[in-house]
Design a protein around this motif. Structure first.
Motif, PDB file in Angstrom:
ATOM      1  N   LEU A   1      59.302  27.420  87.237  1.00  0.00           N
ATOM      2  CA  LEU A   1      58.052  26.787  87.650  1.00  0.00           C
ATOM      3  C   LEU A   1      56.945  27.832  87.773  1.00  0.00           C
ATOM      4  CD1 LEU A   1      56.641  24.200  88.688  1.00  0.00           C
ATOM      5  CD2 LEU A   1      57.179  25.017  90.997  1.00  0.00           C
ATOM      6  N   LEU A   2      55.793  27.500  87.194  1.00  0.00           N
ATOM      7  CA  LEU A   2      54.643  28.404  87.226  1.00  0.00           C
ATOM      8  C   LEU A   2      53.599  27.900  88.217  1.00  0.00           C
ATOM      9  CD1 LEU A   2      53.228  30.844  85.842  1.00  0.00           C
ATOM     10  CD2 LEU A   2      52.321  29.221  84.165  1.00  0.00           C
ATOM     11  N   ILE A   3      53.204  26.665  88.064  1.00  0.00           N
ATOM     12  CA  ILE A   3      52.160  26.061  88.889  1.00  0.00           C
ATOM     13  C   ILE A   3      52.266  24.558  88.710  1.00  0.00           C
ATOM     14  CG2 ILE A   3      50.456  26.256  87.023  1.00  0.00           C
ATOM     15  CD1 ILE A   3      48.299  26.783  89.125  1.00  0.00           C
ATOM     16  N   ALA A   4      51.846  23.799  89.731  1.00  0.00           N
ATOM     17  CA  ALA A   4      51.959  22.342  89.640  1.00  0.00           C
ATOM     18  C   ALA A   4      50.772  21.688  90.336  1.00  0.00           C
ATOM     19  CB  ALA A   4      53.267  21.866  90.258  1.00  0.00           C
ATOM     20  N   ILE A   5      50.497  20.429  89.963  1.00  0.00           N
ATOM     21  CA  ILE A   5      49.346  19.737  90.517  1.00  0.00           C
ATOM     22  C   ILE A   5      49.653  18.273  90.721  1.00  0.00           C
ATOM     23  CG2 ILE A   5      48.285  19.122  88.288  1.00  0.00           C
ATOM     24  CD1 ILE A   5      45.570  19.950  89.537  1.00  0.00           C
ATOM     25  N   ARG A   6      49.014  17.679  91.730  1.00  0.00           N
ATOM     26  CA  ARG A   6      49.051  16.230  91.918  1.00  0.00           C
ATOM     27  C   ARG A   6      47.753  15.639  91.376  1.00  0.00           C
ATOM     28  NH1 ARG A   6      50.807  17.574  97.277  1.00  0.00           N
ATOM     29  NH2 ARG A   6      48.690  17.114  97.951  1.00  0.00           N
ATOM     30  N   PRO A   7      47.754  14.369  90.988  1.00  0.00           N
ATOM     31  CA  PRO A   7      46.558  13.800  90.359  1.00  0.00           C
ATOM     32  C   PRO A   7      45.419  13.507  91.317  1.00  0.00           C
ATOM     33  CG  PRO A   7      48.297  12.161  90.501  1.00  0.00           C
ATOM     34  CD  PRO A   7      48.895  13.460  90.942  1.00  0.00           C
ATOM     35  N   ASP A   8      45.583  13.752  92.600  1.00  0.00           N
ATOM     36  CA  ASP A   8      44.480  13.503  93.530  1.00  0.00           C
ATOM     37  C   ASP A   8      43.511  14.692  93.608  1.00  0.00           C
ATOM     38  OD1 ASP A   8      46.371  14.040  96.642  1.00  0.00           O
ATOM     39  OD2 ASP A   8      46.355  15.090  94.734  1.00  0.00           O
TER      40      ASP A   8
ATOM     41  N   PRO B   1      54.007  19.538  86.820  1.00  0.00           N
ATOM     42  CA  PRO B   1      54.309  20.973  86.876  1.00  0.00           C
ATOM     43  C   PRO B   1      54.184  21.633  85.506  1.00  0.00           C
ATOM     44  CG  PRO B   1      56.341  19.705  86.911  1.00  0.00           C
ATOM     45  CD  PRO B   1      55.216  18.717  86.766  1.00  0.00           C
ATOM     46  N   TRP B   2      53.932  22.910  85.511  1.00  0.00           N
ATOM     47  CA  TRP B   2      53.984  23.751  84.315  1.00  0.00           C
ATOM     48  C   TRP B   2      55.109  24.761  84.489  1.00  0.00           C
ATOM     49  CZ3 TRP B   2      51.097  23.543  79.826  1.00  0.00           C
ATOM     50  CH2 TRP B   2      49.994  22.684  79.833  1.00  0.00           C
ATOM     51  N   TYR B   3      55.839  24.980  83.395  1.00  0.00           N
ATOM     52  CA  TYR B   3      56.938  25.921  83.399  1.00  0.00           C
ATOM     53  C   TYR B   3      56.654  27.048  82.405  1.00  0.00           C
ATOM     54  CZ  TYR B   3      59.803  22.662  86.059  1.00  0.00           C
ATOM     55  OH  TYR B   3      60.294  21.853  87.051  1.00  0.00           O
ATOM     56  N   GLN B   4      57.163  28.229  82.753  1.00  0.00           N
ATOM     57  CA  GLN B   4      57.053  29.414  81.899  1.00  0.00           C
ATOM     58  C   GLN B   4      58.468  29.859  81.550  1.00  0.00           C
ATOM     59  OE1 GLN B   4      56.091  33.168  83.885  1.00  0.00           O
ATOM     60  NE2 GLN B   4      54.427  33.468  82.431  1.00  0.00           N
TER      61      GLN B   4
ATOM     62  N   ALA C   1      61.826  20.362  88.885  1.00  0.00           N
ATOM     63  CA  ALA C   1      63.205  20.699  88.559  1.00  0.00           C
ATOM     64  C   ALA C   1      63.370  22.210  88.533  1.00  0.00           C
ATOM     65  CB  ALA C   1      63.581  20.112  87.203  1.00  0.00           C
ATOM     66  N   PHE C   2      64.568  22.647  88.867  1.00  0.00           N
ATOM     67  CA  PHE C   2      64.925  24.061  88.826  1.00  0.00           C
ATOM     68  C   PHE C   2      65.994  24.244  87.759  1.00  0.00           C
ATOM     69  CE2 PHE C   2      62.698  25.431  92.604  1.00  0.00           C
ATOM     70  CZ  PHE C   2      62.495  24.232  93.279  1.00  0.00           C
ATOM     71  N   PHE C   3      65.817  25.283  86.950  1.00  0.00           N
ATOM     72  CA  PHE C   3      66.695  25.498  85.806  1.00  0.00           C
ATOM     73  C   PHE C   3      67.679  26.629  86.030  1.00  0.00           C
ATOM     74  CE2 PHE C   3      65.229  22.888  82.284  1.00  0.00           C
ATOM     75  CZ  PHE C   3      64.005  22.448  82.754  1.00  0.00           C
ATOM     76  N   GLY C   4      68.819  26.522  85.374  1.00  0.00           N
ATOM     77  CA  GLY C   4      69.735  27.636  85.249  1.00  0.00           C
ATOM     78  C   GLY C   4      69.244  28.598  84.183  1.00  0.00           C
ATOM     79  N   GLN C   5      70.023  29.654  83.964  1.00  0.00           N
ATOM     80  CA  GLN C   5      69.598  30.706  83.037  1.00  0.00           C
ATOM     81  C   GLN C   5      69.910  30.372  81.584  1.00  0.00           C
ATOM     82  OE1 GLN C   5      72.348  30.565  84.754  1.00  0.00           O
ATOM     83  NE2 GLN C   5      73.886  32.054  84.117  1.00  0.00           N
ATOM     84  N   GLY C   6      70.643  29.289  81.381  1.00  0.00           N
ATOM     85  CA  GLY C   6      70.945  28.866  80.021  1.00  0.00           C
ATOM     86  C   GLY C   6      72.268  29.397  79.514  1.00  0.00           C
ATOM     87  N   THR C   7      72.882  28.639  78.622  1.00  0.00           N
ATOM     88  CA  THR C   7      74.092  29.063  77.911  1.00  0.00           C
ATOM     89  C   THR C   7      73.804  29.018  76.425  1.00  0.00           C
ATOM     90  OG1 THR C   7      75.610  28.227  79.606  1.00  0.00           O
ATOM     91  CG2 THR C   7      76.502  28.535  77.387  1.00  0.00           C
ATOM     92  N   ARG C   8      73.929  30.151  75.786  1.00  0.00           N
ATOM     93  CA  ARG C   8      73.750  30.213  74.331  1.00  0.00           C
ATOM     94  C   ARG C   8      75.109  29.961  73.690  1.00  0.00           C
ATOM     95  NH1 ARG C   8      69.597  29.944  70.996  1.00  0.00           N
ATOM     96  NH2 ARG C   8      68.423  31.396  72.282  1.00  0.00           N
ATOM     97  N   LEU C   9      75.267  28.787  73.103  1.00  0.00           N
ATOM     98  CA  LEU C   9      76.538  28.397  72.483  1.00  0.00           C
ATOM     99  C   LEU C   9      76.449  28.568  70.976  1.00  0.00           C
ATOM    100  CD1 LEU C   9      79.363  27.021  72.539  1.00  0.00           C
ATOM    101  CD2 LEU C   9      78.166  24.847  72.317  1.00  0.00           C
ATOM    102  N   THR C  10      77.431  29.258  70.423  1.00  0.00           N
ATOM    103  CA  THR C  10      77.550  29.375  68.981  1.00  0.00           C
ATOM    104  C   THR C  10      78.872  28.746  68.563  1.00  0.00           C
ATOM    105  OG1 THR C  10      76.311  31.443  68.984  1.00  0.00           O
ATOM    106  CG2 THR C  10      77.619  30.961  67.012  1.00  0.00           C
ATOM    107  N   VAL C  11      78.798  27.803  67.625  1.00  0.00           N
ATOM    108  CA  VAL C  11      80.007  27.160  67.103  1.00  0.00           C
ATOM    109  C   VAL C  11      80.215  27.664  65.677  1.00  0.00           C
ATOM    110  CG1 VAL C  11      81.186  24.991  66.630  1.00  0.00           C
ATOM    111  CG2 VAL C  11      79.574  25.145  68.545  1.00  0.00           C
ATOM    112  N   VAL C  12      81.368  28.270  65.450  1.00  0.00           N
ATOM    113  CA  VAL C  12      81.642  28.853  64.129  1.00  0.00           C
ATOM    114  C   VAL C  12      82.744  28.086  63.409  1.00  0.00           C
ATOM    115  CG1 VAL C  12      80.879  31.127  64.872  1.00  0.00           C
ATOM    116  CG2 VAL C  12      83.284  30.508  65.109  1.00  0.00           C
TER     117      VAL C  12
END
Lengths: 114, 114
Positions: B46-53, B34-37, A103-114
């Motif tokens: 994504l940092l690095i990933a592996i298959r079980p084979d 996969p490992w994420y940082q 999976a590829f992630f976005g940069q995130g949204t920091r939400l604050t509810v006041v």
């Protein structure tokens, strides 16, 4: 490069407001995810979508809904924001059905509810 | 139920030391790991990933070791540097359509002391 873009980096909303968090990906991925991240609790899945108009509840769906009208866009909706929804929200996307695809992630949204 | 168990929750290592993070899973349907940082204020990458084979994979100072029979895998960071200070997530993916196929560990906060 895969790009997952979240509409806001920081957001401050009032209790009771309806909040929309938008996420767009540019890789034609089938799967899209919304996570919530809080200190010490890791990444908790709120909702998952595997196709347009298809959605599946994650671990913590209460108080949230989602919309996926187009393949590239996945919206998270807080129907009536509460202070306990203050958090970092992360959107992710991935290819569907096939393993060996992270999976590829976005940069995130920091939400604050006041 | 946590599909992927990760330990330790936090780790402090001296510069130049080896950082080791461990993960375990039960579901033998997982076939990509996969490992994420994640740096503060950013989305996981994504940092690095592996298959079980394969039993291991090395990319620079980062190595994954994989024990399929024990259903365990580990991230080793050799010659740890202050710039490696981040939160690390392991993940497991299974080949599945129409449902969530991605599961994360709870994360390890690594601090490398100069």
């Amino acid at each position: 490069d895969v790009k997952v873009t979240q509409s806001s980096r920081y957001l401050v909303k009032r209790t009771g407001e309806k909040v929309f968090l938008e996420c767009v990906q540019d890789m034609d991925h089938e799967n899209m995810f919304w996570y919530r991240q809080d200190p010490g609790l890791g990444l908790r899945l709120i909702y998952f979508s595997y196709d347009v108009k298809m959605k599946e509840k994650g671990d913590i769906p209460e108080g949230y809904s989602v919309s996926r009208e187009k393949k590239e866009r996945f919206s998270l909706i807080l129907e009536s924001a509460s202070t306990n929804q203050t958090s970092m929200y992360l959107c992710a996307s991935s290819w569907g059905g096939t393993a060996n695809t992270e999976a590829f992630f976005g940069q995130g949204t920091r939400l604050t509810v006041v | 139920q946590q599909q992927v168990k990760q330990s330790p929750q936090s780790l402090i290592v001296q510069k130049g030391g080896i950082s080791i993070i461990n993960c375990a899973y039960e579901n033998t349907a997982f076939d990509y790991f996969p490992w994420y940082q994640q740096f503060p204020g950013k989305g996981p990458a994504l940092l690095i990933a592996i298959r079980p084979d394969v039993s291991g994979k090395k990319e620079g100072r980062f190595t994954i070791s994989f024990n399929k029979s024990a259903k365990q895998f580990s991230l080793h960071i050799m010659d740890s540097q202050p710039g490696d200070s981040a939160t690390y997530f392991c993940a497991a993916i299974r080949d599945q359509t129409g449902a969530n196929n991605l599961f994360f560990g709870t994360g390890t906060r690594l601090t490398v002391i100069p």
